[in-house]
Design an enzyme around this catalytic site. Structure first.
Site, short mmCIF file in Angstrom:
data_model
loop_
_atom_site.label_atom_id
_atom_site.label_comp_id
_atom_site.label_asym_id
_atom_site.label_seq_id
_atom_site.Cartn_x
_atom_site.Cartn_y
_atom_site.Cartn_z
N HIS A 48 -11.96 19.31 -19.68
CA HIS A 48 -12.24 17.67 -19.35
C HIS A 48 -13.85 17.36 -19.70
CE1 HIS A 48 -14.44 18.04 -15.17
NE2 HIS A 48 -13.64 18.88 -15.26
N ASP B 63 -19.27 21.83 -15.17
CA ASP B 63 -18.19 21.41 -14.66
C ASP B 63 -17.86 19.85 -15.50
OD1 ASP B 63 -15.58 20.65 -13.76
OD2 ASP B 63 -16.50 20.12 -11.66
N ASP C 156 -11.44 25.43 -16.98
CA ASP C 156 -12.21 24.78 -16.34
C ASP C 156 -13.23 25.56 -15.28
OD1 ASP C 156 -13.42 22.65 -14.56
OD2 ASP C 156 -11.24 21.55 -14.45
N GLU D 162 -10.67 13.47 -15.40
CA GLU D 162 -10.28 14.88 -14.34
C GLU D 162 -10.49 14.57 -12.99
OE1 GLU D 162 -10.18 18.69 -12.69
OE2 GLU D 162 -11.75 17.30 -12.89
N GLU D 163 -11.99 14.06 -13.06
CA GLU D 163 -12.60 13.86 -11.48
C GLU D 163 -12.24 13.16 -10.55
OE1 GLU D 163 -14.66 16.85 -10.53
OE2 GLU D 163 -15.32 17.41 -12.46
N HIS E 170 -20.30 20.91 -8.55
CA HIS E 170 -20.42 19.49 -7.95
C HIS E 170 -21.88 19.35 -7.46
CE1 HIS E 170 -16.11 17.94 -8.17
NE2 HIS E 170 -16.39 18.56 -9.28
#
Ligand code: CO
Ligand code: ZN
Length: 332
Positions: A63, A164, A217, A194-195, A303
């Site tokens: 992503h 990410d 990922d 995606e998130e 994150h």
């Protein structure tokens, strides 16, 4: 490859606003893909390979989007309140810097708390872009930003705000460059949103209609002080996912990945992730179902504005995926 990684991670691309990342990816692979298209959700889909009898239609997905924030209110003094795009946590916001799509930069801080032990809630946080009033504030309601942090090269360990999943975007680009030929019909999907719930991969998988699929990922690592209990560590190889909270990887796909890694003497780890999901879920559940799995890059501090990977895992992920795609696939 490090300079490609740097350019990718320093690009701003929160969910739904991946266009700058997409432009960069397109430039990198233009001369290496047989066909490139962008679908209505903004997924960039590149095809490569010369399918032979017995070759399979394989979809890979990494992503392009990253977590971010969206402005909800600007007060009379020019302070911006915001809500999240994807899995942002308030404890990693305080002191962070953000960059809006317009290029406007600012910092996040918060209201005074009654105790230093407390963590701000999102309602108590605000962005200061240096404005003195609402009229003076260059940020408007609905403007979107991502975290802003330069790439850091620590040798083997690389740190950035959007590992990410730009690290996997870099992996797929490198695979496209290195893959000389494939008996399979390979679709490289650089997915959107995606998130916020695997939205791009959902439509891309429907469109590609693959026979086998996997996501690339990041996954968590269990190698930090008093961290989560998890077997994956940085530097011990890419991880073959067996399970996360959105996917039970198809055991035949897991065997294909592990068997290939062992044949090629590529280090690998087994991943069991307690909480989290990837585009592999969307691929697996598309149409009438697709045997699916995931190659993961072990990553610390996911994150947060400083996510860390090991460059050797990245290189070995490229080697593993090139090997997976280079031969006919017999899932058994
Ligand atoms: Co994520
Ligand atoms: Zn991700």
């Amino acid at each position: 490859m490090k300079s490609l990684i740097q350019r990718l991670v320093e690009t701003t691309g929160p969910s739904g606003y991946e266009n700058q990342v997409r432009d960069l990816v397109r430039k990198e692979i233009e001369n290496d893909a047989a066909e490139i298209r962008v679908d209505a959700m903004g997924n960039l889909i590149a095809r490569k390979g010369s399918p032979q009898p017995g070759g399979r239609r394989i979809m890979l997905s990494a992503h392009m989007d990253e977590i971010g924030i969206i402005a909800t209110h600007v007060d009379a003094n020019g302070f911006v309140r915001f809500t999240t795009v994807g899995g942002v946590r308030p404890n990693t916001c305080l002191g962070s810097r953000v960059r809006f799509l317009s290029g406007v930069q600012g910092l996040i801080n918060g209201e005074k708390l009654d105790s230093n032990d407390k963590v701000h809630s999102f309602e108590q946080l605000f962005i200061d872009v240096g404005a003195a009033s609402r009229a003076d504030c260059p940020v408007k309601i609905g403007d979107v930003a991502a975290f802003d942090r330069p790439f850091l090269d620590l040798g083997n360990r690389l740190v950035a705000k959007a590992m990410d999943d730009r690290i996997s975007v870099a992996v797929l680009i490198e695979v496209i460059h290195q893959l000389k030929s494939s008996p399979n019909d390979v679709y490289f999907v650089f997915s959107t949103q995606e998130e916020v719930g695997l939205r791009g991969a959902t439509t891309a998988a429907y469109g590609v209609d693959p026979e086998i699929g996997f996501a690339v990922d990041v996954t968590l690592s269990g190698d930090t002080p008093k961290g989560i209990k998890m077997e994956t560590s940085l530097g011990k190889g890419p991880a073959v996912k067996v399970r996360d909270s959105s996917l039970l990887a198809d055991p035949r796909v897991v065997r294909w990945m592990i068997g290939t890694a062992e044949e090629e003497h590529i280090p690998y780890q087994i991943e069991i992730l307690e909480a989290g999901g990837t585009d592999a879920r969307a691929i697996q559940l598309t149409r009438m179902g697709v045997p699916s799995g995931c190659v993961s890059i072990p990553t610390r501090y996911i994150h947060s504005p400083s996510e860390m990977v090991d460059f050797r895992d990245v290189e070995n992920a490229v080697r593993l995926i090139v090997a997976l795609l280079s031969k006919p696939v017999n899932l058994e």
